[in-house]
Design an enzyme around this catalytic site. Structure first.
Site, PDB file in Angstrom:
ATOM      1  N   ASP A  93       6.030   0.676   6.560  1.00  0.00           N
ATOM      2  CA  ASP A  93       4.885   0.360   6.498  1.00  0.00           C
ATOM      3  C   ASP A  93       4.229   1.486   5.566  1.00  0.00           C
ATOM      4  O   ASP A  93       3.741   2.329   6.258  1.00  0.00           O
ATOM      5  CB  ASP A  93       4.327   0.382   7.824  1.00  0.00           C
ATOM      6  CG  ASP A  93       2.577   0.118   7.961  1.00  0.00           C
ATOM      7  OD1 ASP A  93       2.208  -0.436   6.722  1.00  0.00           O
ATOM      8  OD2 ASP A  93       2.084   0.147   8.860  1.00  0.00           O
ATOM      9  N   HIS A 116       0.843  -1.278  -0.018  1.00  0.00           N
ATOM     10  CA  HIS A 116      -0.019   0.175   0.000  1.00  0.00           C
ATOM     11  C   HIS A 116       0.896   1.299  -0.151  1.00  0.00           C
ATOM     12  O   HIS A 116       1.761   1.294   0.766  1.00  0.00           O
ATOM     13  CB  HIS A 116      -0.961  -0.103   1.195  1.00  0.00           C
ATOM     14  CG  HIS A 116      -0.696  -0.034   2.603  1.00  0.00           C
ATOM     15  ND1 HIS A 116      -0.356   0.995   3.179  1.00  0.00           N
ATOM     16  CD2 HIS A 116      -0.249  -0.967   3.318  1.00  0.00           C
ATOM     17  CE1 HIS A 116       0.421   0.967   4.484  1.00  0.00           C
ATOM     18  NE2 HIS A 116       0.239  -0.399   4.602  1.00  0.00           N
ATOM     19  N   GLU A 135      -4.792   2.292   2.574  1.00  0.00           N
ATOM     20  CA  GLU A 135      -4.887   0.878   3.601  1.00  0.00           C
ATOM     21  C   GLU A 135      -5.135   1.358   4.844  1.00  0.00           C
ATOM     22  O   GLU A 135      -6.083   0.905   5.516  1.00  0.00           O
ATOM     23  CB  GLU A 135      -3.727  -0.008   3.478  1.00  0.00           C
ATOM     24  CG  GLU A 135      -4.011  -1.419   4.183  1.00  0.00           C
ATOM     25  CD  GLU A 135      -3.272  -1.330   5.723  1.00  0.00           C
ATOM     26  OE1 GLU A 135      -3.517  -2.440   6.233  1.00  0.00           O
ATOM     27  OE2 GLU A 135      -2.750  -0.296   5.852  1.00  0.00           O
ATOM     28  N   GLU A 136      -4.605   2.411   5.578  1.00  0.00           N
ATOM     29  CA  GLU A 136      -4.505   2.889   6.626  1.00  0.00           C
ATOM     30  C   GLU A 136      -5.968   3.409   7.038  1.00  0.00           C
ATOM     31  O   GLU A 136      -6.229   2.958   8.309  1.00  0.00           O
ATOM     32  CB  GLU A 136      -3.451   3.516   7.128  1.00  0.00           C
ATOM     33  CG  GLU A 136      -2.007   3.391   6.751  1.00  0.00           C
ATOM     34  CD  GLU A 136      -1.446   2.284   7.708  1.00  0.00           C
ATOM     35  OE1 GLU A 136      -2.279   2.027   8.656  1.00  0.00           O
ATOM     36  OE2 GLU A 136      -0.475   1.913   7.617  1.00  0.00           O
TER      37      GLU A 136
END
Lengths: 300, 300
Positions: free
Chosen positions: A136, A124, A170-171
């Site tokens: 991330d 992502h 995504e988050e």
């Protein structure tokens, strides 16, 4: 080998409800605010934050919630043990902004024999707001692109279409992954295999397959090619962004890097590029390229 | 699982003669000096140095030798490709100082049943001169002491004597290891098992046993307790410092951490404490404590 026994993701999964549900539980007990010790494996000065929910609470019932650093939590604990009546003051100025348009970015090599069968490799593009999101999920993004670069540099012509998907958002609600699956369904696309890298750019230790027992057993024949590189196959989850593609046919997989350092940096200002090791990152991309090659050529 | 296929130590072993033998080979060809590209897995600005030998060369035959950083070597190569007649100037002011007395540091828990049988866990106290030596071998030192701390904190009374040995002078001639073995022989001490950590403080991947095929086969019964933690047993070397103890009876072993980052820092000014991850370091100590516990209790 099952890497889960030293899997920090398990510890995270077992404790993160303190952050996600803390405000609701504290509000029930009459709290005026809630702070949580950051969900991290390290002692540092960074708040490690993440999503939290008010569930059914009305606006007036909602209480402010914040994560504090582990060093901060240690200090607070020691002060509380000296004086249980200590006052803790915190002010927040966070707010929700209106949605803006973001994009999932896609690139592909068209399949030479079965162009309508799609293999996805992705991660992502967005990150939690505090850091650069280098692990991330900048690592997963770079590794996914690297898979295509490897195939191109080898002049490998895949039988199936290999598509790099850099998922948006995504988050904050998985909207990139949901939208991708929605469009794939609308277009009646046949997704054959999808693998995601969203657990950091560390030395690869395993590939996790989200598939039936029977299918997993048949996939195990590929494991021997990975064992000498310290990468084992396990059955479990894949990745958040490719999850919505699940339809009973597609084989989903997730890269499982060594998880020891991931939560040192997770959702904190310390998740920066200097925490990435080039060689470890490349090994993860090589592992993904290898399983995609095997699936494309030898999966019946 | 055999971790050697992704083992940077193998690459180092295969190329380090460029540094160790480079001066002798270049002198044969009439060179007035020799520089070597640093033996490291990374592109950086640090010279990664190490031992080199003049073998049989007389003082007047010896030529200066130096390691330059990989970034420096890349620059030099690119300059040479533009102008093969480029001049390279280097000056050295290194010299050998007289020996000084240093000490191997030893601590032990006396065995409760077989105090005369000794289990050694150790690393080396000295480091190559350029860095702090945090991975080489500060990590091994801390892990070895940690093994004893773990046993003490568990109130574990070992059957055999468990001795932490922090060896002096590994880097410059292995004199600590040689002296220890010499004294052990003089005192007629019976060494039962020795394990060394001298490959960095990274996530443990394996334990390497330097022993007979038959003995290794019998030790394999312990491997199942490590597999779930991603640690496998292999046959191979142990550690430089405990090597001189080899006598046909003692079982020698070496901790094998993930080797991907070791040569990023090896023998360079970058081998500093910030490169150590606490959790990875602790896992290595736990692996050593576990094998020592098993050897002490269940090795026939």
């Amino acid at each position: 080998m099952d890497v889960t026994l030293i899997n920090t993701f398990q510890a995270y999964g077992g404790s993160v409800n303190q952050r996600t549900q803390g405000a609701v539980e504290a509000a029930k007990l009459g709290a005026v605010g809630v702070i949580v010790r950051s969900m991290t494996t390290t002692l540092d000065n960074y708040p490690h934050t993440g999503s939290m929910y008010y569930d059914g609470l009305s606006l007036s019932q909602r209480i402010p919630a914040a994560a504090i650093s582990t060093n901060g939590a240690e200090l607070l604990s020691s002060m509380l043990s000296l004086n249980p009546k200590i006052k803790f003051f915190f002010r927040q100025n966070s707010r929700n902004f209106p949605d803006v348009l973001t994009h999932t970015v896609i690139g592909e090599i068209k399949g030479s024999e079965k162009p309508d069968e799609i293999i996805v490799v992705g991660g992502h593009l967005d990150s939690w707001d505090l850091g650069d999101g280098s692990h991330d999920d900048g690592a997963g993004i770079v590794q996914s692109m690297e898979v295509l670069r490897i195939f191109k540099s080898l002049n490998y012509l895949p039988k199936r279409t290999i598509r790099v998907v850099l998922f948006a958002n995504e988050e904050n609600g998985l909207r990139g992954g949901n939208k991708y699956a929605e469009v794939a369904k609308l277009k009646n696309e046949k997704h054959f295999f999808a693998i995601e890298s969203d657990a950091g750019g560390f030395t690869p230790r395993g590939i996790s397959f989200d598939t039936s027992d029977k299918e997993f057993k048949s996939l195990k024949k590929f494991e021997e090619y990975f064992n000498d590189y310290g990468v084992s196959f396990l059955q479990g989850g894949s990745g958040a962004d490719i999850g919505p593609l699940k339809d009973g046919n597609i084989i989903l997989a997730g890269l499982r890097p060594d998880p020891q350092r991931y939560f040192d940096y997770h959702h904190a200002a310390s998740d920066t590029f200097d925490k990435i090791n080039k060689r470890e990152l490349e090994l993860g991309a090589a592992a993904m390229a290898s399983i995609i090659y095997l699936m494309d050529n030898y999966k019946l």
